[in-house]
Design a protein around this motif. Structure first.
Motif, mmCIF file in Angstrom:
data_model
loop_
_atom_site.group_PDB
_atom_site.id
_atom_site.type_symbol
_atom_site.label_atom_id
_atom_site.label_comp_id
_atom_site.label_asym_id
_atom_site.label_seq_id
_atom_site.Cartn_x
_atom_site.Cartn_y
_atom_site.Cartn_z
ATOM 1 N N ALA A 1 49.710 52.245 41.916
ATOM 2 C CA ALA A 1 48.743 51.148 41.990
ATOM 3 C C ALA A 1 49.437 49.789 41.977
ATOM 4 O O ALA A 1 48.964 48.836 42.615
ATOM 5 C CB ALA A 1 47.748 51.252 40.844
ATOM 6 N N ASP A 2 50.590 49.693 41.269
ATOM 7 C CA ASP A 2 51.303 48.419 41.229
ATOM 8 C C ASP A 2 51.933 48.072 42.569
ATOM 9 O O ASP A 2 52.133 46.883 42.881
ATOM 10 C CB ASP A 2 52.385 48.456 40.139
ATOM 11 N N THR A 3 52.275 49.070 43.373
ATOM 12 C CA THR A 3 52.907 48.838 44.678
ATOM 13 C C THR A 3 51.960 49.125 45.846
ATOM 14 O O THR A 3 52.402 49.317 46.979
ATOM 15 C CB THR A 3 54.152 49.727 44.804
ATOM 16 N N ARG A 4 50.693 49.121 45.585
ATOM 17 C CA ARG A 4 49.724 49.470 46.626
ATOM 18 C C ARG A 4 49.730 48.458 47.757
ATOM 19 O O ARG A 4 49.597 48.827 48.936
ATOM 20 C CB ARG A 4 48.335 49.569 46.003
ATOM 21 N N ASN A 5 49.884 47.185 47.454
ATOM 22 C CA ASN A 5 49.823 46.154 48.497
ATOM 23 C C ASN A 5 50.994 46.233 49.465
ATOM 24 O O ASN A 5 50.878 45.809 50.622
ATOM 25 C CB ASN A 5 49.780 44.766 47.854
ATOM 26 N N SER A 6 52.113 46.786 49.020
ATOM 27 C CA SER A 6 53.286 46.893 49.903
ATOM 28 C C SER A 6 53.389 48.258 50.573
ATOM 29 O O SER A 6 53.862 48.359 51.708
ATOM 30 C CB SER A 6 54.564 46.608 49.110
#
Length: 227
Positions: free
Chosen positions: A145-150
């Motif tokens: 979830a912390d790296t979802r945007n990338s």
């Protein structure tokens, strides 16, 4: 009337009480090794602490800006980094065990056809195995979830771990059979490499040489007459 001592037949000599020990047959060594291996394997299965395994499943889902092929690739990546310290930092708090215990007790597996990660944890306590599997899966979901945007891929809980009803370790019957098989194999190898006994050679009696026949005087005279 008394018997004449000289007319009695001679007594046969008594056989020796302790003769030469006979060699055991080959199958006795195989049987002894198999029995010994079965006893050792059964004792190991009895004395060994039973181990329970619980499995939690996580699935990778692509976002609107990604495709299923990317989700499959990131599922393979998350499966490889699941036991790294960066992922286990939160899992050790939720499971209540050190990170080293999680690294030695948790295993992950992925499928080349489905974007799913199986997180399996093993422990002597079935409830602890469930807690460790769910804690690692939860930590993976949080990191994704912390790296979802990338990455444009997120992880979702597909199935939580279920408390195992029976140990996953082999029973004493199975370990006994394995030990008996290993013992029989070692016994067979010992029979193959042992030195073979050679049969004793029988000495034949020497045949006396037959001397050449010396012709008599009459034969010598006939020979001289023929010349």
């Amino acid at each position: 009337m008394t018997d004449n001592p000289t007319s009695r037949p001679p007594r046969s000599p008594r056989p020796a009480r302790f003769g030469r020990p006979r060699s055991l047959p080959a199958w006795s060594l195989l049987a002894a090794c198999a029995v010994a291996g079965g006893l050792v394997g059964g004792a190991y299965g009895t004395l060994r602490t039973p181990e329970y395994t619980a499995t939690s499943y996580v699935v990778a889902v692509p976002t609107e800006q990604s495709d299923p092929a990317a989700a499959l690739g990131f599922a393979q990546v998350y499966g490889r980094v699941a036991t790294q310290l960066a992922v286990l930092a939160d899992a050790q708090v939720w499971a209540g065990v050190p990170a080293r215990t999680l690294q030695s007790s948790v295993r992950t597996s992925t499928s080349p056809d489905a974007p799913m990660v199986a997180v399996s944890a093993s422990s002597a306590r079935p409830d602890l195995a469930v807690d460790m599997a769910d804690a690692v899966a939860r930590s993976m979901i949080r990191r994704a979830a912390d790296t979802r945007n990338s990455t444009h891929v997120e992880l979702l809980q597909f199935s939580r771990a279920v408390r195992p009803a029976a140990p996953a370790s082999a029973s004493r019957e199975v370990t006994g059979l394995v030990g008996a098989s290993a013992g029989g194999l070692l016994g067979g190898l010992a029979l193959l490499v042992r030195p073979r006994r050679t049969a004793p050679q029988t000495l034949l009696p020497a045949i006396p040489a037959i001397p050449a026949t010396v012709p008599g005087p009459a034969v010598a005279a006939d020979v001289q007459a023929q010349r």
